[in-house]
Design an enzyme around this catalytic site. Structure first.
Site, mmCIF file in Angstrom:
data_model
loop_
_atom_site.group_PDB
_atom_site.id
_atom_site.type_symbol
_atom_site.label_atom_id
_atom_site.label_comp_id
_atom_site.label_asym_id
_atom_site.label_seq_id
_atom_site.Cartn_x
_atom_site.Cartn_y
_atom_site.Cartn_z
ATOM 1 C CG ASN A 72 -0.356 -0.073 2.445
ATOM 2 O OD1 ASN A 72 0.860 0.346 2.874
ATOM 3 N ND2 ASN A 72 -1.214 -0.069 3.678
ATOM 4 C CE LYS A 73 3.122 2.081 4.198
ATOM 5 N NZ LYS A 73 4.067 1.686 5.243
ATOM 6 C CB ILE A 74 4.273 6.168 -2.694
ATOM 7 C CG1 ILE A 74 3.265 6.876 -1.813
ATOM 8 C CG2 ILE A 74 4.247 7.056 -4.013
ATOM 9 C CD1 ILE A 74 3.679 8.597 -1.447
#
Ligand SMILES: *Cc1c(COP(=O)(O)O)cnc(C)c1O
Length: 414
Positions: A223-225
């Site tokens: 879910n990180k960039i």
């Protein structure tokens, strides 16, 4: 045997009021996908999802075809070099995830039991746990109310002779006000380790998060960039920290002879397969950041003027990358509570997530911080949640989500 830390809402007293209700069930709604079978796909708008639109498959295929799938291989070196460069840091040390990136960075400091590390109470649990893994003691501070970041005045007040490091967390993609923090660190001889797990590409006065302190930890969780599935990286401009982190990551094998160890090292290695995905993701980082900033602007203009809704802030000195597009709900002004609004959104097929529960309210840290109060963090926990925030979010989806929030507001007329 290990026993869980039990904490009942009764024991929490008035702090119980900030603990969010259980996540509402997100109803499946029909979202027609053109050219997709005869049946439209049943779907929701997820709070986040990875965007794998580049060279991911090509590079992973190369890794497999060349037989380099473990923790040696050129994608690891390329990914480290490319990501560090994008952060404005000289060295990048890839590792298994963001939690161990923070642990690895802190482990290079040689912390001892009784040493204190100052962290914000409003963060993800891994920040506090990384301090605990080192045998050191996390010391908490509250957030400033404007940008929801670590309060620097409180950091100054919490420094003791045992303080060894300060760990600012760039919460939700907005940088911490680093200059006064670095000045404070310098004055007291403290290391500053950035938790940059949410701040890929974020900038403080034109300089990138991950290059501002003595070292930083990034996460590449799904879910990180940018993501490698699971993964992390330490970035630093300090050659000694880089050398130690590279060594500790790989069981601290010594250079003199194999199977000869002078530190208790770790196996925190990343695989070439993950780094192949990572390199493809880094190539798209600038575009993801632009998409997120545009999406945030689209949300904010549509939510402007809804009573009781605060949209995410951006300081004049900051480039916010909006890892999560977080809003807060003032119950009286909006006309319903945060949890009630989340239920309405879930009924419309929109997944959301509540803000962090502060460290001083966690069962596992309750005894350690008992009696301490941090009103800004507590208010954020009570009122805050984030909307769907993926880079790939469409304008139609943003319009839909903002439309539901406007329509649900009992206090919005006309
Ligand atoms: C995601 C996150 C981490 C941990 O990263 P993992 O890759 O999940 O281990 C640490 N700190 C913060 C602030 C995070 O958001």
């Amino acid at each position: 045997m290990l026993k869980p830390a039990e904490l009942t809402l009764e024991e929490m007293g008035d702090l119980a009021a900030i603990i969010p209700a259980a996540d509402p069930e997100v109803k499946l709604t029909y979202r027609p996908i053109p050219d997709f079978d005869e049946q439209p796909r049943r779907s929701i708008i997820p709070v986040c999802e990875p965007t794998l639109g580049g060279n991911e498959l090509k590079y992973v295929t190369q890794a497999i075809e060349t037989n380099w799938i473990s923790s040696a291989g050129s994608f690891i070196r390329d990914f480290e070099a490319r990501f560090a460069q994008l952060c404005g840091a000289q060295y990048g040390i890839a590792c298994a995830n963001g939690t161990v990136a923070m642990h690895l960075a802190m482990a290079t400091l040689g912390l001892e039991p009784g040493d204190e590390v100052i962290i914000p109470t409003f963060t993800m649990i891994a920040t506090a746990n990384a301090v605990t893994y080192c045998g050191a003691t996390p010391v908490l501070v509250d957030m400033e109310p404007d940008y929801w970041q670590m309060d620097i005045d409180q950091v100054a007040a919490k420094i003791t002779p045992r303080t060894k490091a300060i760990v600012p967390v760039h919460i939700y993609g907005h940088p911490t006000d680093m200059d006064p923090l670095l000045e404070l660190g310098q004055r007291h001889g403290l290391m500053v380790i950035e938790d940059s797990a949410e701040a890929h590409g974020a900038e403080y006065k034109g300089r990138r998060c991950g290059s501002l302190g003595d070292a930083a930890g990034f996460s590449f969780y799904g879910n990180k960039i940018i993501t490698t599935g699971e993964g992390g990286m330490v970035t630093t401009n300090n050659k000694e920290i880089a050398r130690l982190a590279w060594n500790l990551r790989d069981h601290a094998f010594s250079t003199e002879r194999h199977f000869w160890h002078k530190f208790v090292g770790f196996n925190y290695r990343m695989t070439n397969l993950q780094a192949a995905v990572g390199l493809a993701q880094v190539e798209q980082l600038e575009r993801f950041v632009e998409q997120r900033r545009r999406n945030a602007a689209e949300y904010s203009c549509r939510l402007h003027g809804v009573p009781g809704i605060t949209t995410p802030p951006e300081a004049s000195w900051a480039k916010n990358v909006y890892w999560m597009y977080g809003i807060t709900v003032d119950e009286a002004a909006y006309g319903m509570s945060r949890d009630q609004l989340r239920k309405v959104l879930a009924d419309h097929g929109i997944e959301t997530r509540t803000f962090f529960i502060p460290m001083h309210c966690q069962p596992v840290y309750w005894r350690q911080f008992k009696g301490q109060r941090y009103p800004v963090a507590e208010r954020l926990c009570r009122d805050g949640f984030y909307l769907p925030s993926a880079s790939s979010l469409s304008l139609a989806e943003i319009e839909y989500v903002a439309g539901v929030i406007r329509a649900a507001c009992p206090n919005l007329r006309g």
